[in-house]
Design a protein around this motif. Structure first.
Motif, mmCIF file in Angstrom:
data_model
loop_
_atom_site.group_PDB
_atom_site.id
_atom_site.type_symbol
_atom_site.label_atom_id
_atom_site.label_comp_id
_atom_site.label_asym_id
_atom_site.label_seq_id
_atom_site.Cartn_x
_atom_site.Cartn_y
_atom_site.Cartn_z
ATOM 1 N N SER A 160 0.843 -1.197 0.000
ATOM 2 C CA SER A 160 0.000 0.000 0.000
ATOM 3 C C SER A 160 0.873 1.239 0.000
ATOM 4 O O SER A 160 2.046 1.199 0.359
ATOM 5 N N CYS A 161 0.288 2.353 -0.423
ATOM 6 C CA CYS A 161 0.986 3.626 -0.345
ATOM 7 C C CYS A 161 -0.025 4.730 -0.087
ATOM 8 O O CYS A 161 -1.217 4.578 -0.365
ATOM 9 N N ARG A 162 0.445 5.797 0.470
ATOM 10 C CA ARG A 162 -0.340 7.022 0.593
ATOM 11 C C ARG A 162 0.415 8.094 -0.189
ATOM 12 O O ARG A 162 0.236 8.207 -1.379
ATOM 13 N N GLY A 163 1.256 8.842 0.455
ATOM 14 C CA GLY A 163 2.080 9.793 -0.282
ATOM 15 C C GLY A 163 1.616 11.228 -0.124
ATOM 16 O O GLY A 163 0.423 11.520 -0.088
ATOM 17 N N LYS A 164 2.601 12.118 -0.028
ATOM 18 C CA LYS A 164 2.319 13.549 0.061
ATOM 19 C C LYS A 164 3.504 14.313 -0.484
ATOM 20 O O LYS A 164 4.635 13.798 -0.544
ATOM 21 N N GLY A 165 3.257 15.530 -0.906
ATOM 22 C CA GLY A 165 4.324 16.349 -1.459
ATOM 23 C C GLY A 165 3.791 17.704 -1.879
ATOM 24 O O GLY A 165 2.611 18.022 -1.678
ATOM 25 N N THR A 166 4.665 18.505 -2.498
ATOM 26 C CA THR A 166 4.306 19.862 -2.908
ATOM 27 C C THR A 166 4.895 20.147 -4.276
ATOM 28 O O THR A 166 6.031 19.769 -4.562
ATOM 29 N N ASN A 167 4.118 20.801 -5.120
ATOM 30 C CA ASN A 167 4.613 21.170 -6.442
ATOM 31 C C ASN A 167 5.418 22.464 -6.340
ATOM 32 O O ASN A 167 4.874 23.558 -6.408
ATOM 33 N N THR A 168 6.714 22.319 -6.204
ATOM 34 C CA THR A 168 7.597 23.489 -6.099
ATOM 35 C C THR A 168 8.507 23.642 -7.309
ATOM 36 O O THR A 168 9.355 24.542 -7.327
ATOM 37 N N PRO A 173 5.814 20.997 -20.735
ATOM 38 C CA PRO A 173 4.647 21.875 -20.845
ATOM 39 C C PRO A 173 3.521 21.540 -19.861
ATOM 40 O O PRO A 173 2.581 22.312 -19.733
ATOM 41 N N LEU A 174 3.610 20.387 -19.193
ATOM 42 C CA LEU A 174 2.511 19.977 -18.314
ATOM 43 C C LEU A 174 2.360 20.922 -17.126
ATOM 44 O O LEU A 174 1.247 21.304 -16.756
ATOM 45 N N ILE A 175 3.479 21.309 -16.524
ATOM 46 C CA ILE A 175 3.453 22.249 -15.402
ATOM 47 C C ILE A 175 4.411 23.380 -15.754
ATOM 48 O O ILE A 175 5.598 23.358 -15.404
ATOM 49 N N PRO A 176 3.929 24.404 -16.469
ATOM 50 C CA PRO A 176 4.821 25.471 -16.941
ATOM 51 C C PRO A 176 5.464 26.284 -15.820
ATOM 52 O O PRO A 176 6.556 26.821 -15.998
ATOM 53 N N GLU A 177 4.788 26.372 -14.677
ATOM 54 C CA GLU A 177 5.376 27.045 -13.521
ATOM 55 C C GLU A 177 4.856 26.395 -12.248
ATOM 56 O O GLU A 177 3.752 25.829 -12.228
ATOM 57 N N ALA A 178 5.663 26.447 -11.206
ATOM 58 C CA ALA A 178 5.293 25.794 -9.954
ATOM 59 C C ALA A 178 4.031 26.426 -9.371
ATOM 60 O O ALA A 178 3.862 27.645 -9.394
ATOM 61 N N THR A 179 3.146 25.582 -8.844
ATOM 62 C CA THR A 179 1.917 26.075 -8.219
ATOM 63 C C THR A 179 2.061 26.218 -6.710
ATOM 64 O O THR A 179 1.238 26.872 -6.073
ATOM 65 N N ASN A 180 3.074 25.551 -6.130
ATOM 66 C CA ASN A 180 3.294 25.533 -4.679
ATOM 67 C C ASN A 180 2.108 24.942 -3.919
ATOM 68 O O ASN A 180 1.913 25.231 -2.740
#
Length: 266
Positions: A160-168, A173-180
Motif C-alpha cells: 500500500s501507499c499514501r504519499g504527500k508532497g508539494t509542487n515546487t 509543458p505539463l506544469i509550466p510554472e510551480a503552483t506551490n
C-alpha cells in the motif's frame, strides 16, 4: 447453564445502562461521559457471544476466511516471501519515478494503472523518462507500507501507499510554472509480480482504497496529483468521480416506487 447465566448478567447490565441513559435524557442534559459509561457503551465483545452467535462466527471463519499459510504451502514459488518483499523494495528504490535499473524489468514486463496502460517495458520506460516527477515534486514522500505476498499468486507482492508532497518545481509543458500546492494521496493498492529469476513482470499502482481520504478528489497516482494542483489531463478520467444523470434518474425512480409501497428508500 453457566453460559445462560453469563448472558443474563450481560443483558441485565445492558438493560440497566439503557434505563439509566433514559433517565438522564428525561431529567436534562447528560453529564460528561465517564469511564464506566464508556464501558457500558462498548461494542459486543467475543466473550459476550451467545452459543448461537459463536457457532455462526466459527462457521463464517471456516467458510469465508482463507487459511493463508495453508494456501501458500499449496502454491509454492522458488523465491520466498521475504526475498520477494526485499526485491520489491529494491525495485521501488531504483525505478519508482525513473527507471535507472532497467535490468530489473523482465522482457515481458507490463505496467497497468486504473486509467493508464497496459504498457510494455519500452513504453513504460519512455513515459517515465518523459516527465520529471522529482523535479516537480522534490519533497514527495511515498509512504509505502504493508508489503505481503499474495496467497493465491505466490509470485506477487501487494503493498500500500499514501504519499504527500508539494509542487515546487516547473516541468513544462505539463506544469509550466510551480503552483506551490500540496497534495495528499488516499491509500492505494499496488503490486509487483516476479518471475523465477527475480525480474519484475508486472507493476500495478494507483488503485484507490478509500476515495474519501486525501485531497486528490479520490483519484490515485499521477492523475490525482495533477488534479490537486490544478493541472489535470483534458479528459473525464482525470476528474473526480461524479454521479451520472442516469444514476440519479434511476435511483430517483426506484425511491419513488419504494415510497409508494411504504418501504425505506436508499
Amino acid at each position: 447453564t453457566a453460559a445462560l447465566l453469563d448472558a443474563s448478567a450481560v443483558g441485565g447490565r445492558r438493560a440497566a445502562a439503557f434505563l439509566a441513559a433514559g433517565r438522564r435524557h428525561c431529567v436534562g442534559p447528560a453529564p460528561r461521559a465517564t469511564a464506566a459509561a464508556a464501558v457500558a457503551r462498548a461494542a459486543l465483545a467475543e466473550s459476550e457471544l451467545s452459543p448461537a452467535q459463536r457457532a455462526e462466527l466459527e462457521a463464517f471463519l471456516a467458510k469465508h476466511v482463507v487459511d493463508e499459510e495453508a494456501l501458500r504451502k499449496e502454491r509454492k514459488f522458488p523465491l520466498s516471501e521475504e526475498e520477494l518483499i526485499r526485491r520489491s523494495k529494491l525495485y521501488l528504490a531504483l525505478n519508482h519515478w525513473e527507471v535507472t535499473a532497467p535490468e530489473l524489468l523482465a522482457d515481458n514486463f507490463e505496467f497497468c494503472a486504473p486509467y493508464i496502460g497496459p504498457l510494455d517495458k519500452g513504453k513504460f520506460i519512455e513515459q517515465l523518462a518523459g516527465f520529471d516527477f522529482a523535479g516537480a515534486f522534490p519533497d514527495t514522500v511515498d509512504e509505502f507500507h504493508h508489503f505481503r505476498a499474495d496467497p493465491w499468486e505466490p509470485d506477487r507482492v501487494w503493498f500500500s501507499c499514501r504519499g504527500k508532497g508539494t509542487n515546487t518545481g516547473a516541468v513544462p509543458p505539463l506544469i509550466p510554472e510551480a503552483t506551490n500546492k500540496p497534495f495528499e494521496m488516499p491509500p492505494q493498492a499496488c503490486s509487483l509480480k516476479f518471475n523465477e529469476a527475480g525480474e519484475v513482470t508486472q507493476y500495478t499502482v494507483g488503485y484507490v482504497m478509500d476515495r474519501r481520504l486525501g485531497n486528490t478528489g479520490g483519484l490515485g497516482g499521477l492523475m490525482g496529483i495533477l488534479w490537486t494542483i490544478g493541472k489535470p489531463f483534458p479528459y473525464p478520467e482525470s476528474q473526480p468521480y461524479q454521479r451520472s444523470w442516469q444514476r440519479n434518474l434511476f435511483e430517483g425512480a426506484v425511491n419513488f416506487l419504494l415510497t409508494l409501497q411504504g418501504k425505506p428508500t436508499f
